[in-house]
Design a protein around this motif. Structure first.
Motif, PDB file in Angstrom:
ATOM      1  N   GLN A 121      -8.895   8.043   0.265  1.00  0.00           N
ATOM      2  CA  GLN A 121      -8.266   7.045   1.126  1.00  0.00           C
ATOM      3  C   GLN A 121      -9.185   5.889   1.503  1.00  0.00           C
ATOM      4  O   GLN A 121      -8.717   4.775   1.731  1.00  0.00           O
ATOM      5  CB  GLN A 121      -7.752   7.708   2.409  1.00  0.00           C
ATOM      6  CG  GLN A 121      -6.755   8.825   2.180  1.00  0.00           C
ATOM      7  CD  GLN A 121      -5.434   8.334   1.613  1.00  0.00           C
ATOM      8  OE1 GLN A 121      -5.086   7.163   1.728  1.00  0.00           O
ATOM      9  NE2 GLN A 121      -4.687   9.226   0.989  1.00  0.00           N
ATOM     10  N   HIS A 177     -10.641   6.813  -4.932  1.00  0.00           N
ATOM     11  CA  HIS A 177      -9.295   6.594  -5.466  1.00  0.00           C
ATOM     12  C   HIS A 177      -8.984   5.099  -5.498  1.00  0.00           C
ATOM     13  O   HIS A 177      -9.361   4.349  -4.597  1.00  0.00           O
ATOM     14  CB  HIS A 177      -8.247   7.323  -4.623  1.00  0.00           C
ATOM     15  CG  HIS A 177      -6.964   7.529  -5.352  1.00  0.00           C
ATOM     16  ND1 HIS A 177      -6.053   6.504  -5.550  1.00  0.00           N
ATOM     17  CD2 HIS A 177      -6.438   8.630  -5.951  1.00  0.00           C
ATOM     18  CE1 HIS A 177      -5.021   6.967  -6.235  1.00  0.00           C
ATOM     19  NE2 HIS A 177      -5.228   8.251  -6.492  1.00  0.00           N
ATOM     20  N   ALA A 179      -6.379   3.590  -4.881  1.00  0.00           N
ATOM     21  CA  ALA A 179      -5.587   3.142  -3.731  1.00  0.00           C
ATOM     22  C   ALA A 179      -6.476   2.572  -2.642  1.00  0.00           C
ATOM     23  O   ALA A 179      -6.102   1.604  -1.954  1.00  0.00           O
ATOM     24  CB  ALA A 179      -4.756   4.304  -3.183  1.00  0.00           C
ATOM     25  N   HIS A 182      -7.327  -1.107  -2.938  1.00  0.00           N
ATOM     26  CA  HIS A 182      -6.251  -2.074  -2.693  1.00  0.00           C
ATOM     27  C   HIS A 182      -5.981  -2.260  -1.193  1.00  0.00           C
ATOM     28  O   HIS A 182      -4.997  -2.903  -0.823  1.00  0.00           O
ATOM     29  CB  HIS A 182      -4.963  -1.613  -3.389  1.00  0.00           C
ATOM     30  CG  HIS A 182      -5.024  -1.681  -4.881  1.00  0.00           C
ATOM     31  ND1 HIS A 182      -4.803  -2.847  -5.596  1.00  0.00           N
ATOM     32  CD2 HIS A 182      -5.307  -0.731  -5.805  1.00  0.00           C
ATOM     33  CE1 HIS A 182      -4.923  -2.604  -6.893  1.00  0.00           C
ATOM     34  NE2 HIS A 182      -5.231  -1.323  -7.046  1.00  0.00           N
ATOM     35  N   LEU A 215      -4.662   5.142 -10.394  1.00  0.00           N
ATOM     36  CA  LEU A 215      -3.328   5.478  -9.899  1.00  0.00           C
ATOM     37  C   LEU A 215      -2.549   6.315 -10.910  1.00  0.00           C
ATOM     38  O   LEU A 215      -1.637   7.067 -10.545  1.00  0.00           O
ATOM     39  CB  LEU A 215      -2.552   4.190  -9.594  1.00  0.00           C
ATOM     40  CG  LEU A 215      -3.127   3.292  -8.486  1.00  0.00           C
ATOM     41  CD1 LEU A 215      -2.358   1.975  -8.445  1.00  0.00           C
ATOM     42  CD2 LEU A 215      -3.085   3.982  -7.142  1.00  0.00           C
TER      43      LEU A 215
END
Length: 290
Positions: A121, A177, A179, A182, A215
């Protein structure tokens, strides 16, 4: 004057855990038998193993000899732990602010030889910029004042000194990750560009390896949650750190840490290779708003 009980620091816990493991390996299942070999009572050895009591540095090789261990390479790390068990680090200045588990993490990083981390995260703390750290701390440490957020940001930045410490910089292998790359900060649009640049710069260090979990990755053990393996010089066992809103928690023990180590290797295999990861970070950095 009453005796002040020793605080069971993470170093004392590691020392006690290692001594207990060696005792059991030697066949001393009963504390009294092992204590008798040193001329101690049971309670003294129990306090040492549970980190509630200290052991003299000179007693470490004697106790290990009673367990059949005479190899200097096995003895030396435990002597160093006994010597440093009560030593105060720079982070002691912040003990009124930082949770005990966070103080433990900083101490572990200070002693560690390497850290392997999977972060699904967030950008790992050791790779964050000050601006990114402050935003994340403010968002997750929801009971903290602005002044405390600033102080905790200072702590996070100070932690990063282990990556450049003289002689033995920490080796860091981070799987992040995609994610997390972004992430957007509407009130500070240029923040993420700076953070991505920080990752690219850190990845050039010979002791830092960064991979990105795309992803499109296949299923892997890291999908259960992030974790970090903290590794120490041989023969000291590794520890596992996991984190949530209330702070860090730790996993010790050979079988448990072996499970996480095997899981990490599967996470590495599912992530993009280092060069592809660097290219992806560079692409995102080029597209990020200034």
């Amino acid at each position: 004057m009453p005796t002040v009980p020793l605080v069971p620091t993470v170093r004392r816990r590691r020392l006690g855990s290692a001594l207990r493991a060696y005792r059991l390996e030697a066949g001393f299942d009963v504390l009294e038998d092992a204590a008798a070999a040193m001329g101690w009572d049971r309670s003294k050895l129990s306090r040492i193993e549970t980190a509630k009591g200290a052991i003299k540095i000179a007693d470490v090789p004697l106790l290990l000899a009673a367990y059949g261990i005479t190899d200097p390479e096995q003895i030396r790390p435990l002597e160093e732990l006994a010597r440093d068990a009560g030593k105060k680090g720079w982070w002691q200045t912040y003990t009124d602010l930082a949770a005990p588990s966070y103080v433990d993490l900083i101490s572990l990083e200070d002693d560690a030889q390497s850290i392997r981390t999977y972060s699904p995260q967030l950008i790992p703390g050791l790779l964050q910029t000050a601006a990114y750290a402050r935003e994340i701390i403010a968002a997750t440490a929801i009971t903290r004042t602005t002044e405390e957020v600033i102080a905790l940001t200072e702590v996070r930045m100070a932690r990063q000194a282990v990556l450049s410490r003289p002689g033995k910089p920490l080796k860091l292998r981070a799987i992040i990750h995609e994610a997390a790359l972004h992430q957007e900060f509407p009130t500070r649009p240029g923040l993420m560009k700076e953070q991505l640049r920080r990752l690219l710069d850190a990845g050039k260090l010979p002791t830092v390896t960064i991979q990105v979990m795309p992803l499109t990755a296949a299923a892997h053990p890291g999908q259960v949650g992030g974790f970090s393996l903290v590794d120490f010089p041989h023969p000291m066992p590794s520890m596992v750190e996991t984190e949530n809103l209330k702070g860090s928690s730790y996993v010790e023990g050979g079988e448990d840490t072996k499970l996480f180590s095997e899981a990490f290797e599967q996470v590495v295999a599912a992530a993009l290779p280092v060069d592809d990861s660097t290219a992806l970070i560079a692409t995102l950095e080029g597209k990020a708003p200034k």
